[in-house]
Design an enzyme around this catalytic site. Structure first.
Site, PDB file in Angstrom:
ATOM      1  N   HIS A  95       0.852  -1.193   0.000  1.00  0.00           N
ATOM      2  CA  HIS A  95       0.000   0.000   0.000  1.00  0.00           C
ATOM      3  C   HIS A  95       0.889   1.245   0.000  1.00  0.00           C
ATOM      4  CE1 HIS A  95      -2.851   3.046   1.253  1.00  0.00           C
ATOM      5  NE2 HIS A  95      -3.806   2.220   0.850  1.00  0.00           N
ATOM      6  N   GLU A 166      -3.916   1.776  -7.370  1.00  0.00           N
ATOM      7  CA  GLU A 166      -4.268   2.889  -6.496  1.00  0.00           C
ATOM      8  C   GLU A 166      -3.350   4.074  -6.795  1.00  0.00           C
ATOM      9  OE1 GLU A 166      -6.530   1.696  -2.716  1.00  0.00           O
ATOM     10  OE2 GLU A 166      -4.419   1.720  -2.244  1.00  0.00           O
TER      11      GLU A 166
END
Ligand code: PGA
Length: 254
Positions: A95, A166
């Site tokens: 992430h 993302e």
């Protein structure tokens, strides 16, 4: 056709166990909706038990990261085996908020292998820091993908992967500041091309790609419109049962 995938990334929220339990109760009222999806919640570790009590009914447990060092003693760490014993089936890896704290793509690739070894699906996050007219962000994406997925090319392993695109610039904003659907489909085409170079077309087509970055009720339907994504990784909007339900419904009616 496999079910759409919905992952709630709670990050470091809600602020207390009582609030986490309340949110789980609210979500479980809409379980008939979530049961139509492959639905995962990635809560903070102290909320694992409360979440795992609902496993099997409508939600599966995910972790927000995975520890990658070999056997040994490590104060403060939670090993993949412990995650697995709680019923964790998927781990968010790479992430951007972990990368911002210093995690490298090499480390990400180690974590991917550790997750696969533990029988946990790695949800590998990639995304450019910014987008420019000259398309340089595509080169960034290619490198990040190649390094994060380096060191294995076995067909069986590649088929256990999932990816989350993302774009870092789109995370934690409001719907109007998220990516435009046309830019999203361009990125997904590009990611599929890189995956094809890495694993061959037949496998690349089967690796699910999710989108994450300011998915909210108002933009969820348009982000699903011919963009080639198979689900969402949702941050802030997953903390409101009402908003999250609308996003889940958009995925079901895709
Ligand atoms: P956001 O977060 O939905 O709040 O943008 C997504 C993520 O960081 O995974």
């Amino acid at each position: 056709m496999a079910r759409p995938i919905l992952v709630a990334n709670w990050k470091n929220h809600p602020g207390s166990l009582a609030e986490a339990k309340a949110l789980l109760r609210q979500l479980s009222r809409d379980q008939s909706i979530y049961k139509k999806l492959s639905f995962f919640i990635a809560p903070p570790l102290p909320y694992f038990e409360a979440t795992s009590l609902r496993l099997g009914s409508f939600v599966r447990l995910a972790s927000q990261d995975i520890f990658s060092l070999p056997d040994g003693t490590y104060t403060g760490q939670v090993t993949p085996d412990i995650l697995k014993s709680f019923g964790v089936q998927l781990a968010i890896i790479g992430h951007s908020e972990c990368r911002a704290l210093g995690e490298t793509s090499e480390e990400v690739s180690r974590k991917v292998k550790v997750a696969l070894r533990a029988g946990i699906v790695p949800l590998v996050c990639v995304g450019e820091l910014s987008r420019d007219q000259d398309g340089e962000h595509f080169e960034f994406l290619r490198e990040e993908l190649k390094l994060s997925l380096s060191g294995f090319n076995r067909k069986a392993d590649a088929l256990k992967l999932a990816l989350a695109y993302e774009p870092v610039w789109a995370i934690g904003k409001r719907a109007q500041d998220a990516i435009a659907p046309s830019d999203l489909s361009q990125s997904i085409i590009f990611i599929k091309k890189v995956l094809t170079d890495l694993f061959g077309r037949a496998i690349a087509e089967r690796i699910p790609i999710l989108y994450g970055g300011s998915v909210e009720p108002s933009n969820a339907p348009i982000l699903l419109n011919e963009t080639g994504i198979r689900g969402f990784l949702v941050g802030h909007a997953s903390l409101s049962a009402k908003s999250f339900k609308v996003i889940a419904e958009a995925l079901i009616s895709k």
